[in-house]
Each structure stands twice: as C-alpha cells, then as structure tokens.
Scaffold this active site. Structure first.
Site, PDB file in Angstrom:
ATOM      1  N   ALA A   7      34.008  78.228  40.263  1.00 12.76           N
ATOM      2  CA  ALA A   7      33.296  79.393  39.718  1.00 12.76           C
ATOM      3  C   ALA A   7      32.479  80.082  40.811  1.00 12.76           C
ATOM      4  CB  ALA A   7      32.389  78.945  38.566  1.00 12.76           C
ATOM      5  N   VAL A   9      33.079  80.097  44.063  1.00  9.98           N
ATOM      6  CA  VAL A   9      33.982  80.761  45.015  1.00  9.98           C
ATOM      7  C   VAL A   9      34.517  82.063  44.398  1.00  9.98           C
ATOM      8  CG1 VAL A   9      36.219  80.565  46.204  1.00  9.98           C
ATOM      9  CG2 VAL A   9      34.625  78.620  46.186  1.00  9.98           C
ATOM     10  N   ARG A  10      34.993  81.965  43.186  1.00  5.78           N
ATOM     11  CA  ARG A  10      35.656  83.155  42.618  1.00  5.78           C
ATOM     12  C   ARG A  10      34.643  84.243  42.268  1.00  5.78           C
ATOM     13  NH1 ARG A  10      41.081  80.716  39.769  1.00  5.78           N
ATOM     14  NH2 ARG A  10      41.971  80.127  41.766  1.00  5.78           N
ATOM     15  N   THR A 111      24.863  65.653  37.891  1.00  6.84           N
ATOM     16  CA  THR A 111      24.637  64.206  37.826  1.00  6.84           C
ATOM     17  C   THR A 111      25.056  63.671  36.466  1.00  6.84           C
ATOM     18  OG1 THR A 111      22.963  62.455  37.728  1.00  6.84           O
ATOM     19  CG2 THR A 111      22.174  64.673  37.290  1.00  6.84           C
ATOM     20  N   ILE A 112      25.689  62.508  36.481  1.00  4.04           N
ATOM     21  CA  ILE A 112      26.056  61.909  35.187  1.00  4.04           C
ATOM     22  C   ILE A 112      24.820  61.360  34.474  1.00  4.04           C
ATOM     23  CG2 ILE A 112      28.410  61.319  35.908  1.00  4.04           C
ATOM     24  CD1 ILE A 112      27.431  58.353  36.030  1.00  4.04           C
ATOM     25  N   ASP A 113      23.702  61.265  35.193  1.00  7.61           N
ATOM     26  CA  ASP A 113      22.519  60.619  34.601  1.00  7.61           C
ATOM     27  C   ASP A 113      21.756  61.536  33.622  1.00  7.61           C
ATOM     28  OD1 ASP A 113      23.244  58.612  36.319  1.00  7.61           O
ATOM     29  OD2 ASP A 113      21.761  59.116  37.838  1.00  7.61           O
ATOM     30  N   GLY A 156      23.477  55.166  34.836  1.00  7.79           N
ATOM     31  CA  GLY A 156      22.385  56.092  34.537  1.00  7.79           C
ATOM     32  C   GLY A 156      21.223  55.980  35.502  1.00  7.79           C
TER      33      GLY A 156
HETATM   34  O1  F6P Z   1      23.273  58.913  39.977  1.00  4.50           O
HETATM   35  C1  F6P Z   1      24.591  58.753  39.570  1.00  4.50           C
HETATM   36  C2  F6P Z   1      25.006  57.308  39.603  1.00  4.50           C
HETATM   37  O2  F6P Z   1      26.334  57.188  39.134  1.00  4.50           O
HETATM   38  C3  F6P Z   1      24.107  56.366  38.839  1.00  4.50           C
HETATM   39  O3  F6P Z   1      24.327  56.419  37.448  1.00  4.50           O
HETATM   40  C4  F6P Z   1      24.435  55.063  39.485  1.00  4.50           C
HETATM   41  O4  F6P Z   1      23.339  54.182  39.432  1.00  4.50           O
HETATM   42  C5  F6P Z   1      24.690  55.445  40.916  1.00  4.50           C
HETATM   43  O5  F6P Z   1      24.990  56.814  40.932  1.00  4.50           O
HETATM   44  C6  F6P Z   1      25.795  54.674  41.562  1.00  4.50           C
HETATM   45  O6  F6P Z   1      25.801  55.029  42.900  1.00  4.50           O
HETATM   46  P1  F6P Z   1      26.864  54.424  43.937  1.00  4.50           P
HETATM   47  O7  F6P Z   1      28.181  55.052  43.594  1.00  4.50           O
HETATM   48  O8  F6P Z   1      26.341  54.862  45.255  1.00  4.50           O
HETATM   49  O9  F6P Z   1      26.885  52.955  43.716  1.00  4.50           O
END
Ligand code: F6P
Length: 315
Positions: A7, A9-10, A111-113, A156
């Site tokens: 998104a 880039v375009r 971030t997945i967190d 997380g």
């Molecule tokens: O911050 C994202 C995350 O996936 C956390 O949920 C997890 O603790 C960490 O990164 C894992 O990091 P790595 O891949 O460096 O072990």
C-alpha cells in the site's frame, strides 16, 4: 506487513513519489541495502506472511555513529520521508532519526502482540490470534476424548491479547495473562471445582509473559506453570503445548490485509500532508494518529473486567 508495504509503495507512486525499500530495517539503512521500488516490486505479495523487506534487530542503530551512516545513505538518494512498520523499538529509532536529521517519519503498528497504544488493531495480530484458535480447536478434540487438562502457551511478550482473544474464542476455561493478577491458587481452585462438577475438559491458555508470582520472574511459561499445578493437584493428567512461532507466519487474515492496506495508504497521506512523527492507527474504525513519543511510551492495557466475562462464559 507485506500488505502494508504494497500500500505504501503503490500510494507513493500514485502521488508521483519515488519509493525505496530498505532491507532488514535499520541494519539495511546503515549497510546501504536500499533499492528503488516500482509497482511490480510489490506484485503478488499481499497473501504472503512475513515481510519481503525482511527484518533485523540493529544494535548499531542505537549509536549516534550508526544513525549518521543511515542518514548519509538516505541523503544520497534524496529520501526525505520514512514509513516504518514495527513496534515501540522501531518507532524509537525512527523518532530519533527524525529529531536528529529532520527526516520525518510515520509509523505503522506491526506486532502480533497488539499492545500498542492508539490503535484497536495492529498488523499481524488477527492472523496470529486466528492461528492460535485453529490450533487450540484441534487440541480440544484430544482434551475432550481423553478427559485431560491441556495448558497451551501463546505468544505476546509482555501482553496477553493473543491469550485473551484466542481463549475466549475457543471457550477456554482459564486464561492467564500478565495484565491480570490471577494466582495459581485461584486457578487451581476453579479446576478443583470443575472436577467436582465432572467438567473434565479443561483448556488453560497461558500468555508467555504471565507470571504467577511476580517476585519470582523466572517461573513463567506453560512448562513451569504445569509443574506448579501438578504439585498442587496430584493425579491430574496434564499435557502442555507451546504454540511458538507458528503464530508469526502463514497467509495473513483478511482483516490484517485490510487494515495494513488502509494504514499504508494513510501513512503516505500523512507524509504528504506534513503530519509527521505519528503512528497511524485505527480507533473505533476511524483513522487515528498518535504522536510517536506517546506511541513509544504508552501501552494498551487489558482491563481486569475481562476476567469476569471469561469466568461467566466458561462456567
Ligand atoms: O513481539 C512479537 C513476538 O512474536 C512476541 O510475541 C514474542 O515474545 C517474540 O516476538 C519472539 O521473538 P523471537 O522471534 O525473537 O524469539
């Protein structure tokens, strides 16, 4: 993240900008691993997990010398605006670069967190939570067939959002998260109660950052917690699953592709409109711009009231 890159880039090209991709974050910026991108550079990536630009943690960027090198590499290409995808560490680097060298930056929450302040959603969270749900559903089948207690650890870092969402969505009996002060005794009490009521399928979702006793921070994670529960509830058959990095990959969900596309578009608009040094978020389905200093400092927190909901729904 690839949907976000696509998104940016375009949208940049649409507005007549030259767009560059920096490989491996600040490492690539320092090592001059930067290349010009066109519309085709981001073709066929929206469905791919990870990031085509790769990622790295750069110690060198913490030093003024490292940032000076990065700046020189940007300057020689005439780069005068940056979009950074990441969390508070990435934003801190971008903010420093902006303050020291006057190169405005805009952050996309990646971030997945999901613990970033100023946005209801972060890029990657929905996919990770859905991956956890699919895995936990499969684990439930064995838990039910064998009348076993399963303790499943999800990622997380210091946040419990993946645990909360996946735990509610899979009907887990207990969810242990760093933000909520649940003692193991409290949890064991609910397990004993459930046993008395012959509710034998038990799924406990543990966020990796949950500590039953914050004065003993080394005792965390599903394996340690299982040992402690086994000491308290003799004879219970427990199995542990640590979901780990499967939560970080795979084709992104529709929601992640959608928000990353939307945020990427608005990041470019921000740079063009002079709305600098902000994180682009989505709050109540509207775009929301949080100054980077605040996005770096503040965290999104889980309220204790969620535990009440979990308790009622799992009864
Ligand atoms: O911050 C994202 C995350 O996936 C956390 O949920 C997890 O603790 C960490 O990164 C894992 O990091 P790595 O891949 O460096 O072990």
């Amino acid at each position: 993240m690839n949907a976000g890159i696509r998104a940016v880039v375009r949208t940049g090209l649409y507005y007549g900008l030259e767009v560059f991709g920096v490989m491996r974050g600040y490492s690539g910026m320092i090592e001059d691993d930067i290349y010009q991108m066109n519309s085709r550079s981001v073709a066929n990536i929206i469905q791919r997990g990870g990031t085509i630009l790769k990622t790295a943690r750069s110690k060198e960027f913490y030093s003024p010398e490292g940032r000076q090198k990065a700046y020189e590499n940007l300057k020689k290409r005439g780069i005068n605006g940056i979009v950074v995808i990441g969390g508070d560490g990435s934003f801190t680097g971008a903010y420093k670069l902006s303050k020291e060298y006057g190169i405005p930056c805009v952050g996309l929450p990646g971030t997945i967190d999901k613990d970033l302040y100023g946005t209801d959603l972060t890029i990657g969270f929905d996919t990770a939570a859905n991956t956890a749900v699919q895995a936990i559903d499969k684990i439930r089948d064995t838990a039910e067939s064998h009348d076993r207690l399963f303790i499943v650890e999800v990622m997380g870092r210091h946040a419990g959002y993946i645990a909360l969402h996946s735990g509610i969505a899979t009907g887990a009996e207990n969810i242990l998260m760093p933000e909520v002060n649940t003692t193991l005794d409290e949890m064991v009490a609910t397990l004993s109660e459930q046993e008395k009521r012959k509710k034998l399928v038990n799924l406990v979702i543990v966020a990796e950052g949950y500590m039953p006793d914050p004065s003993r921070p080394h005792l965390k994670g599903a394996t340690e917690i299982t040992k402690m529960i086994e000491e308290k509830l003799k004879g219970l058959e427990i199995r542990v699953t640590i979901l780990g990095h499967i939560q970080r990959g795979g084709p992104p969900s529709c929601m992640d592709r959608f928000i990353a596309s939307r945020m990427g578009y608005h990041a470019v608009e921000c740079l063009l409109e002079g709305r600098h040094d902000v994180m682009v978020g989505i709050l109540h389905n509207n775009m929301h711009y949080t100054p980077l200093e605040i996005a770096i400092r503040e965290k999104q927190k889980i309220g204790e009231d969620w535990m009440h909901i979990v308790k009622i729904l799992a009864s």
